[in-house]
Design a protein around this motif. Sequence first.
Motif, mmCIF file in Angstrom:
data_model
loop_
_atom_site.group_PDB
_atom_site.id
_atom_site.type_symbol
_atom_site.label_atom_id
_atom_site.label_comp_id
_atom_site.label_asym_id
_atom_site.label_seq_id
_atom_site.Cartn_x
_atom_site.Cartn_y
_atom_site.Cartn_z
ATOM 1 N N GLN A 82 0.788 -1.233 0.000
ATOM 2 C CA GLN A 82 0.000 0.000 0.000
ATOM 3 C C GLN A 82 0.822 1.287 0.000
ATOM 4 N N ASP A 83 2.021 1.272 0.606
ATOM 5 C CA ASP A 83 2.771 2.524 0.719
ATOM 6 C C ASP A 83 3.848 2.692 -0.357
ATOM 7 N N GLY A 84 4.194 1.622 -0.978
ATOM 8 C CA GLY A 84 5.230 1.748 -2.002
ATOM 9 C C GLY A 84 5.505 0.403 -2.632
ATOM 10 N N LEU A 85 6.056 0.456 -3.874
ATOM 11 C CA LEU A 85 6.274 -0.798 -4.602
ATOM 12 C C LEU A 85 7.758 -1.093 -4.816
ATOM 13 N N ASN A 86 8.603 -0.225 -4.317
ATOM 14 C CA ASN A 86 10.041 -0.508 -4.456
ATOM 15 C C ASN A 86 10.770 -0.134 -3.171
ATOM 16 N N PRO A 87 11.970 -0.661 -2.973
ATOM 17 C CA PRO A 87 12.674 -0.460 -1.694
ATOM 18 C C PRO A 87 12.849 1.017 -1.350
ATOM 19 N N GLU A 88 13.260 1.809 -2.351
ATOM 20 C CA GLU A 88 13.558 3.217 -2.076
ATOM 21 C C GLU A 88 12.314 3.933 -1.567
ATOM 22 N N ASP A 89 11.195 3.644 -2.208
ATOM 23 C CA ASP A 89 9.927 4.277 -1.832
ATOM 24 C C ASP A 89 9.530 3.887 -0.410
ATOM 25 N N LEU A 90 9.655 2.580 -0.133
ATOM 26 C CA LEU A 90 9.248 2.097 1.193
ATOM 27 C C LEU A 90 10.119 2.704 2.286
ATOM 28 N N ILE A 91 11.426 2.780 2.016
ATOM 29 C CA ILE A 91 12.335 3.368 3.016
ATOM 30 C C ILE A 91 11.988 4.846 3.212
ATOM 31 N N ALA A 92 11.760 5.543 2.085
ATOM 32 C CA ALA A 92 11.446 6.979 2.176
ATOM 33 C C ALA A 92 10.163 7.201 2.970
ATOM 34 N N LYS A 93 9.162 6.333 2.753
ATOM 35 C CA LYS A 93 7.874 6.505 3.442
ATOM 36 C C LYS A 93 8.035 6.195 4.932
ATOM 37 N N ALA A 94 8.804 5.152 5.238
ATOM 38 C CA ALA A 94 9.030 4.816 6.643
ATOM 39 C C ALA A 94 9.760 5.971 7.321
ATOM 40 N N ASP A 95 10.713 6.548 6.584
ATOM 41 C CA ASP A 95 11.481 7.678 7.110
ATOM 42 C C ASP A 95 10.552 8.868 7.375
ATOM 43 N N THR A 96 9.654 9.111 6.447
ATOM 44 C CA THR A 96 8.688 10.216 6.598
ATOM 45 C C THR A 96 7.840 9.996 7.852
ATOM 46 N N ALA A 97 7.368 8.733 7.996
ATOM 47 C CA ALA A 97 6.540 8.420 9.161
ATOM 48 C C ALA A 97 7.340 8.647 10.441
ATOM 49 N N LEU A 98 8.615 8.223 10.418
ATOM 50 C CA LEU A 98 9.477 8.409 11.588
ATOM 51 C C LEU A 98 9.656 9.898 11.905
ATOM 52 N N TYR A 99 9.911 10.630 10.850
ATOM 53 C CA TYR A 99 10.136 12.075 11.002
ATOM 54 C C TYR A 99 8.914 12.737 11.634
ATOM 55 N N THR A 100 7.775 12.339 11.109
ATOM 56 C CA THR A 100 6.528 12.912 11.625
ATOM 57 C C THR A 100 6.308 12.483 13.079
#
Length: 819
Positions: free
Chosen positions: A517-535
Amino acid sequence: MVLMAIFITVVIAILINQNHYSLTKDIGSLRENFYSSERKSIQNRVINVAEQIESEKQRTETLLQEDVKQRVNEALSIANNLYKTHQGESPERLKQILLEALRPIRFNQGRGYYFIYDLDGTNIMHPILTHIEGKNLWDLQDVRGSYVIRDLANLAKNSQQAYHRWWWSKPEILNSEFDKIGYVAHFEPFNWFIGTGEYVVDVEQDIQRRLIARISDYQYEDDGYIFIMNSKGALLSHPNSSLIGVERLDAVDKTGKKYVKELIDTAKNGGGFVRYHSLYTPTGSSDSSKLSFVIYLPDWDWVIGTGVYLRPVEDFLSDREAQITERNQRELEQVILASVFGALALGIISLMIGNAVGKRFRRLKTQISSDFRQLESAKDQLQYQALHDSLTSLPNRAYLIDFIRQAISSSSQDNTLTAVMFVDLDDFKKVNDAFGHSIGDKLLTQVGQRFDALLRSNQLVSRFGGDEFVFCFPNLGSVSDAERIAASIREIFQSEIEVEGKVISSSCSIGVSLYPQDGLNPEDLIAKADTALYTSKARRKGKVLFFDESINKRVQYELTLEKQLRCAIKNDELYMVYQPQIELCSGKIESVEALLRWHNPELGHVSPVELIRKAEEIGLIHEIGQFVIRTACQTIVKACPNGDNALGLSINISPSQLIAKDFLSVLNTIIDEEKIDRQRITIEITENVLIDDLEIVTPILTQLREHGFAISLDDFGTGFSSLSYLCNLPINEIKIDRSFVDKMLINEQSDALIRAIIAIGKAHSMKVVAEGIETNEQNQHLLAHDCHLGQGYFYAKPLLIDDLMDFKQSNITTSCINK
Ligand code: C2E
Ligand code: MG
Ligand code: MG
């Protein structure tokens, strides 16, 4: 060795071939040279003989002339002698004596005789044709019409002695004409001329005979002879006397060749060589094959030739060939022998060298394989290092990305979730600051070990950088699985961690993203997890936050905010408003608080709280802070110059702005430049700056006070509100947060707190400002509490400078009326 054997064989083959070739060439050239020298030799012989013949022939006439002259002179001397000795005799008798003496004389094999005529042409004596004696032959013509006797008489008369030539038939050959040379001499006593003549042909025949006899006797080498024949094929000279004189034009040799005719034809056509089988076989030879050279002497109709019998030549050549062949054979054998020995020696040497090289090679091979092993292990090590973090030995970012990629493909196959969890240690910086980096590193290592111990076989944790770790959990059935795992990660920090005897308690924040649901490739998933962490961190530390669209929107907003803020000053989007602060007892405006405003074309009006937060975050706060101070001072001093009743000016200063090293000097510079009295300025700081950086802030505040600035503690009551600040810090003013004013009338506690703050203020000689007064009740209430100053919509909203001036004007009027 095989190669060498092949090489030697090839070399020997080439040698044999070359030997054969040179042998054939040698023999060929031997044969050619020999034949050519033989040809030259026989040709020279024939040409020699021909030259001799020619010279003999040339001498014929000379000899003949000398001969006839000598004869006639002899006859003349005989006649003169007889005439002298017989002077006493009668002329007739004397003539008789003379004629008798000369008549019988014969010479040249009896052919030669004397004839006598008187100068009138009457024959006196002719020993052969006696019948013409006494006859006058003055008119006699030779076969070609010449007057022979007349010419001879005239010559004798005129020249005394002379040669003459005429054509005369031979008595024995009818109708023939032969060239005749004669000599006559004048015998004066009787006016006679005495002469003799000789046929040229006869003399030539003499010479020919002599030559033939000589040539017949001539022999060279063993079998060599010169043969002469005429054009009818009759041999004139040949060792085989039986062949002499036989006309053999049609004679053929044993091969059927008309060789005699060919010899004659060749000779007549300029001379040349003819090869044939001779009828004459020399003694001791079985073969009569012969090579002859012939030339033709047309004057005498002679074919002169000589030849060599080829058998002996061939025998000689065979001998020589055999010798050469034998010599070549010997040489070849020697070369082959030398080659074989050479090859053997080379073979042995190469075997020895090969052996030595082999040994070295094996040593080198061992060395190389050991080097290779080292290289392999170094490579493995490098590969390990390339994929692992050196501090924690956990997989690194590159490894993680690859792992997530595999996890995604696995999850997509079995329709499960993959969770990527971005974990960040809370306040790790403080650990570093408090205990040093070495302890910090060890803490990270221990945390890494604890993380690793959590994992099942198909899960991974990597150190992403600093105090950040990223987990990847493939093949999860539901979001709650991910929540459970996240919770278990946080539980790790429930027990304290001991590093080098120091007990450290820590916590972490977690941002989670899920595939698909949040991303289809490693870079996207890491970036989204990072965003969630940041928030998550921005909201509150120590939490787990799953990525969702609102987070994304927030992040996007933050990005836009940052981007737009960077150009805000340049684009002239920032401006200041001023909110009046009213003396509650008099209702008179005493000062204003400068408040920042930002209108952006894309974002609209942005709250100064957001703006200041972002400016602090991205380091723009100093620039913006200076803008605020300068604009506020400039505007206020212009609108309301320094003086006794001048308005005070409160300026909000953010924590990081305050603790900046050059803050005081910048502030002083602006104040000096804008020429506003320092006493008019109040610096508003918030409580949290005191909590975070009390030690740094205290001396700054002291210095500010020393420079004549007043200091106000803004939003008092919202933070920890330690009363010790009020006692120990050089603060002039307290601003009661508007949340208390707001609830003051309905909340007893708020009201009590406000009264307490006002009391503390009084006790410490501080002004107390109540913020956010919106109603007259609040105003009256605060007045009753003896609050010094009030600020709020009840009096005025933050105003543009012109509006402020209008307000001020009407305030003066109102306050005067009130009075
Ligand atoms: P603050 O310093 O406590 O400022 C007072 C805030 O209360 C202002 O909000 C003002 O508009 C609002 N206010 C005043 N009277 C009333 C009222 O009767 N009812 C209500 N509901 N609100 C009232 P504003 O301008 O949005 O500022 C918010 C905060 O932003 C400020 O709080 C201050 O902390 C910060 N800020 C504003 N301007 C600056 C600035 O130039 N520099 C710094 N560092 N911070 C600033
Ligand atoms: Mg304020
Ligand atoms: Mg305030």
